[in-house]
Scaffold this motif. Sequence first.
Motif, PDB file in Angstrom:
ATOM      1  N   TYR B  20       0.836  -1.208   0.000  1.00  0.00           N
ATOM      2  CA  TYR B  20       0.000   0.000   0.000  1.00  0.00           C
ATOM      3  C   TYR B  20       0.872   1.259   0.000  1.00  0.00           C
ATOM      4  O   TYR B  20       0.515   2.261  -0.590  1.00  0.00           O
ATOM      5  N   LEU B  23       2.069   1.956  -3.416  1.00  0.00           N
ATOM      6  CA  LEU B  23       1.005   2.559  -4.224  1.00  0.00           C
ATOM      7  C   LEU B  23       1.144   4.084  -4.262  1.00  0.00           C
ATOM      8  O   LEU B  23       0.665   4.743  -5.177  1.00  0.00           O
ATOM      9  N   LEU B  24       1.794   4.620  -3.230  1.00  0.00           N
ATOM     10  CA  LEU B  24       1.933   6.082  -3.119  1.00  0.00           C
ATOM     11  C   LEU B  24       3.218   6.606  -3.770  1.00  0.00           C
ATOM     12  O   LEU B  24       3.550   7.773  -3.630  1.00  0.00           O
ATOM     13  N   ALA B  68      -1.424   6.972  -6.382  1.00  0.00           N
ATOM     14  CA  ALA B  68      -2.337   5.818  -6.296  1.00  0.00           C
ATOM     15  C   ALA B  68      -3.401   5.904  -7.391  1.00  0.00           C
ATOM     16  O   ALA B  68      -3.750   4.890  -8.009  1.00  0.00           O
ATOM     17  N   TRP B  72      -4.093   3.318 -10.427  1.00  0.00           N
ATOM     18  CA  TRP B  72      -5.426   2.766 -10.706  1.00  0.00           C
ATOM     19  C   TRP B  72      -5.734   2.882 -12.196  1.00  0.00           C
ATOM     20  O   TRP B  72      -6.097   1.915 -12.846  1.00  0.00           O
ATOM     21  N   ARG B  87       4.691  -2.964 -10.011  1.00  0.00           N
ATOM     22  CA  ARG B  87       3.879  -2.094  -9.148  1.00  0.00           C
ATOM     23  C   ARG B  87       2.728  -2.913  -8.558  1.00  0.00           C
ATOM     24  O   ARG B  87       2.295  -3.906  -9.168  1.00  0.00           O
ATOM     25  N   ALA B  99      -6.936   0.639  -5.090  1.00  0.00           N
ATOM     26  CA  ALA B  99      -6.072   1.761  -5.456  1.00  0.00           C
ATOM     27  C   ALA B  99      -6.899   3.034  -5.628  1.00  0.00           C
ATOM     28  O   ALA B  99      -6.512   4.108  -5.159  1.00  0.00           O
ATOM     29  N   ILE B 102      -8.245   4.185  -2.106  1.00  0.00           N
ATOM     30  CA  ILE B 102      -7.159   4.765  -1.312  1.00  0.00           C
ATOM     31  C   ILE B 102      -6.765   6.126  -1.881  1.00  0.00           C
ATOM     32  O   ILE B 102      -6.595   7.099  -1.140  1.00  0.00           O
ATOM     33  N   GLY B 103      -6.657   6.217  -3.205  1.00  0.00           N
ATOM     34  CA  GLY B 103      -6.279   7.472  -3.848  1.00  0.00           C
ATOM     35  C   GLY B 103      -7.268   8.585  -3.540  1.00  0.00           C
ATOM     36  O   GLY B 103      -6.867   9.700  -3.183  1.00  0.00           O
TER      37      GLY B 103
END
Lengths: 66, 313
Positions: B20, B23-24, B68, B72, B87, B99, B102-103
């Motif tokens: 996670y 993802l950032l 993120a 996505w 990724r 994704a 969270i984004g």
Amino acid sequence: MAAPRVEHELHTRRFSRNLGVGLTLACFVFIIFGLTYVKITRGGLNQGFDHVVRPELVPTQQGESN
Amino acid sequence: MTDATQQIGSFEDEAQFGDYVALLKPRVMSLVVFTAAVGVFVAPVYVHPFVALVAILFIALGGGASGALNMWYDHDIDAIMKRTSKRPVPAGKVTKGEALTIGLWLSFIAVVMLGLAANWVAAGILAFTIFFYAVIYTMWLKRWTPQNIVIGGAAGAFPPMIGWAVATGGVSVESVLMFAIIFMWTPPHFWALALFMNEDYSKAGVPMLTVTHGRRVTRTHIFVYAALLAPLAVAAAFTSIGGWIYLVAALYLNAKFVFGAWQLWHRDEDAAEADTYKAEKKYFRFSLTYLFGSFGALLAQAIWVQGFGMGAW
């Protein structure tokens, strides 16, 4: 005598995830606390309830009264 | 294997916390943190250290959130390109839906928290930056025009401007120049990468300049942007954030950056292929040094003036 507690497999598998989320939330709480402390102690001439300058606290020329 | 296990897939593929975080785009975030911090600290207005720290953190989080959202939307092309295939989304660790969620949530949290911690001008620029990166760049420009990174580069250029707004509550010539430095630096930086990663972009159908116009044109563009960047970077020395420390650093770094671009421009394609793009890779690495060096010099200048109370000149 109580039966020995067996750690569920899910707990071990998700440990890093849970720990990460827990620490993130703890940091967030700390940030909110810290910000609140800084904002309150450094409020200066602001009033607590609406964040505008209180006229009666604004420094005036000597001899002048509010 | 239970029914539940079969439904959610193998446990080995289950995302860990690090997935996670990945993802950032933490490496991009480090650049955001650094440039935003410079924006805050070079500003002529005192910011409480804790407020500055929190503001930088949420600027970085906003940058991470847009990363993120980018992962996505780009999951299909990320899976094709070697550089991005590991990724979390293309690797199957994190789902597309996760994704996106969270984004969006992190974007919201970052903007609101920056507004509350600092001011709403800074929060507004951060919101615009996220929109610009996720919608204008990722969804629109990236797959449409070879000028994608030129215009999209603006998203990466906003952090010092947001940092400046955190301190001053506004925009000024200094923050516009810091924006301009990153904006003009981005094309040579990414085109140098594209010179030796051309196959990746070509396979994914991303219209990078190297794919649509070839390497020769790209080399010319790198030189033109590097040459246009130099006067802007040097001009910052003569504003309130500049001084002799920054001027010396800017003259050295820009001379090297332009000279490197000149060498790439005159490089023969066969020679480049023969030594597996050694000079292009070196230029790409130096472009990172250039940016950290330039902003590091601005920071050093601010410490010299504000910390030691010395004159800028």
